[in-house]
Design a protein around this motif. Structure first.
Motif, PDB file in Angstrom:
ATOM      1  N   PRO A 105       0.796  -1.230   0.000  1.00 58.85           N
ATOM      2  CA  PRO A 105       0.000   0.000   0.000  1.00 58.85           C
ATOM      3  C   PRO A 105       0.829   1.282   0.000  1.00 58.85           C
ATOM      4  O   PRO A 105       0.323   2.335  -0.390  1.00 58.85           O
ATOM      5  CB  PRO A 105      -0.811  -0.106   1.297  1.00 58.85           C
ATOM      6  CG  PRO A 105      -0.769  -1.526   1.694  1.00 58.85           C
ATOM      7  CD  PRO A 105       0.495  -2.108   1.148  1.00 58.85           C
ATOM      8  N   TYR A 130      -4.832   1.824   1.145  1.00 61.21           N
ATOM      9  CA  TYR A 130      -5.224   0.831   2.160  1.00 61.21           C
ATOM     10  C   TYR A 130      -6.557   0.118   1.967  1.00 61.21           C
ATOM     11  O   TYR A 130      -6.571  -1.082   1.771  1.00 61.21           O
ATOM     12  CB  TYR A 130      -5.208   1.455   3.562  1.00 61.21           C
ATOM     13  CG  TYR A 130      -3.834   1.663   4.074  1.00 61.21           C
ATOM     14  CD1 TYR A 130      -3.014   0.582   4.347  1.00 61.21           C
ATOM     15  CD2 TYR A 130      -3.321   2.931   4.233  1.00 61.21           C
ATOM     16  CE1 TYR A 130      -1.722   0.777   4.791  1.00 61.21           C
ATOM     17  CE2 TYR A 130      -2.029   3.126   4.683  1.00 61.21           C
ATOM     18  CZ  TYR A 130      -1.237   2.049   4.965  1.00 61.21           C
ATOM     19  OH  TYR A 130       0.029   2.221   5.394  1.00 61.21           O
ATOM     20  N   ARG A 364       6.012  -0.914   7.392  1.00 69.50           N
ATOM     21  CA  ARG A 364       6.070  -1.514   6.044  1.00 69.50           C
ATOM     22  C   ARG A 364       7.460  -1.279   5.462  1.00 69.50           C
ATOM     23  O   ARG A 364       8.241  -0.486   5.975  1.00 69.50           O
ATOM     24  CB  ARG A 364       4.998  -0.896   5.141  1.00 69.50           C
ATOM     25  CG  ARG A 364       3.596  -1.190   5.636  1.00 69.50           C
ATOM     26  CD  ARG A 364       2.544  -0.755   4.652  1.00 69.50           C
ATOM     27  NE  ARG A 364       1.226  -0.935   5.234  1.00 69.50           N
ATOM     28  CZ  ARG A 364       0.514  -2.057   5.157  1.00 69.50           C
ATOM     29  NH1 ARG A 364       0.976  -3.092   4.507  1.00 69.50           N
ATOM     30  NH2 ARG A 364      -0.678  -2.142   5.716  1.00 69.50           N
TER      31      ARG A 364
END
Ligand code: ADE
Length: 448
Positions: A105, A130, A364
């Motif tokens: 994302p 997202y 992430r």
């Protein structure tokens, strides 16, 4: 063309996409990106990458004449970066119809996505997608694809779990780019739930010995520095996992003067780390002394509640493994009393014990979310592998060859071809074994 005719493959319905916050540029059935007016900026980024990816550009030149992918459709789910754009445009030049989504994302470069959309590519990707991550993947399947290209297995999983008819009867094969995805695929194949053959691009020497090591090494530090601007020299930098990616991060951090500490669960990897000059510790101990933490394991819950509580005030925590499961963020939230975004990609958590911890890129991939991913020069080899592997799938299909429903290794000749081409493009020359030397190494009777 396909394995068998399939009656209902495309779902023409418009899916109700939430598309997160803000405005979008969208043409139904064609693309959905953040802002198509960024196309000019994206095109320049792609031009830059093209100038540093000579092997892939050579393949483009070669196959744009013969168009071996004519009539084949490829769906890809891989970080939308300038390097990926070079790959997509190479497939297109070789005759393929391509549809694409990002595989994380936070890794999409909106300017690159806009440039691809403006160029006629079916692309569904924007930074921070997202709620719509899987909606984007679903749109790329609408074409429907004969071939799939994954980085982390989300596209293959979506096709297998939600469109099994397509997987069983239409798709002829796929490729997987990353270690984590290969693990998932081998588990799927072992469970006899893999419905089309997949090449393990990740496992090529010209991929993981370069991309995973030098690519991750440089781009991870790049991400940490862009997000924090901290001095690495003199810092205790903890790298969880000493596989290809972790070893690359530790190697580069050491080169910048950090005191490198590695954590491992595999004895041989731990020994290698020691002989590379790194300290080996359990995370329980490393948590107390580290200034910067990087996870690179592919395993969940590497940094947990007790580790956050033990950390020094001001510790920086980030991840460079494929999924955001390595740092247990719900547990960080649970021991915190407040948080704020103090810089782009840098969240300051104030713990109930008063200490502050800085989490980068929401846990992430820090190298893609906070920096630009691996440099073009290494992606050149990774993506030459992707291109050549898809070529193999198409060639086998044209010859009517049936490939096994397995995660398949690629031939060493592909590595040799790519490495030789890369050396040639770098203008480097190698020695060659003489006839006598060749005979010597093949002589079972040669001794002292
Ligand atoms: N994975 C890591 N770096 C990348 C890049 N620059 N492009 C695509 N995928 C990547």
């Amino acid at each position: 063309m396909a394995k068998k005719a399939v009656k209902t493959i495309t779902k023409k319905k418009n899916y109700p996409a939430k598309k997160g916050k803000g405005k979008f540029s969208e043409v139904q059935g064609k693309y959905c990106v953040r802002d198509i007016s960024l196309a000019k900026e994206g095109k320049m980024l792609i031009d830059w990458a093209e100038s540093r990816m000579p092997v892939l550009m050579y393949l483009r030149q070669l196959y744009s004449k013969t168009k071996p992918f004519k009539g084949y459709k490829i769906a890809g789910c891989l970080h939308v970066t300038k390097e990926t754009a070079v790959l997509i445009k190479t497939f297109e030049a070789a005759g393929a119809e391509v549809s694409w989504s990002g595989c994380n994302p936070l890794s999409t470069n909106d300017a690159v996505a806009a440039a691809l959309a403006a160029d006629g590519i079916s692309i569904y990707a924007w930074h921070g997608n997202y709620p719509d991550f899987y909606w984007c993947i679903e749109r790329t399947i609408d074409i429907p694809p004969h071939l799939t290209l994954d980085d982390g297995c989300d596209l293959i999983n979506t096709i297998h779990e939600k469109h099994s008819e397509l997987a069983k009867n239409f798709v002829i094969g796929g490729t997987e780019e990353t270690t984590t995805g290969i693990h998932r695929l081998r588990a799927r194949a072992d469970a006899k739930k893999l419905y089309y053959p997949v090449y393990a691009v990740n496992d090529m020497e010209t991929k993981w010995d370069f991309d995973n090591v030098y690519g991750t090494g440089q781009s991870t530090l790049d991400g940490i520095m862009r997000a924090t601007s901290v001095l690495l020299a003199g810092k205790n930098l903890v790298v969880a996992g000493h596989g290809h990616c972790g070893s690359g991060v530790a190697k580069r951090a050491k080169g910048m003067g950090a005191n490198t500490i590695c954590t491992e669960v595999k004895a041989t990897a731990a020994l290698k780390a020691i002989l590379e000059g790194h300290e080996i510790m359990k995370m329980d101990e490393a948590a107390k002394v580290g200034d910067v933490f990087v996870t690179a394991t592919g395993v969940k819950d590497i940094i947990r509640k007790n580790h956050f509580l033990a950390m020094k005030d001001g510790a920086v925590v980030c991840n460079t493994g494929h999924y955001d499961a390595e740092i247990n963020i719900p547990e960080l939230e649970a021991v915190s009393k407040s948080k704020r975004t103090i810089r782009p990609n840098c969240e300051e958590y104030t713990l109930k014990n008063g200490k502050k911890i800085y989490l980068l890129a929401e846990g992430r991939l820090v190298n893609l979310a906070a920096a630009e991913g691996h440099p073009s020069e290494v992606m050149d080899m990774s993506f030459a592998n992707q291109f050549m592997s898809h070529l193999k799938l198409v060639e086998a299909h044209k010859k009517g060859q049936k490939l096994p429903l397995e995660v398949m290794d690629l031939p060493v000749e592909q590595d040799e071809f790519i490495a030789t081409a890369k050396l040639k493009m770098l203008g480097k020359k190698m020695d060659k074994l003489s006839k006598e030397q060749l005979a010597y190494i093949n002589d079972y009777n040669a001794g002292t």
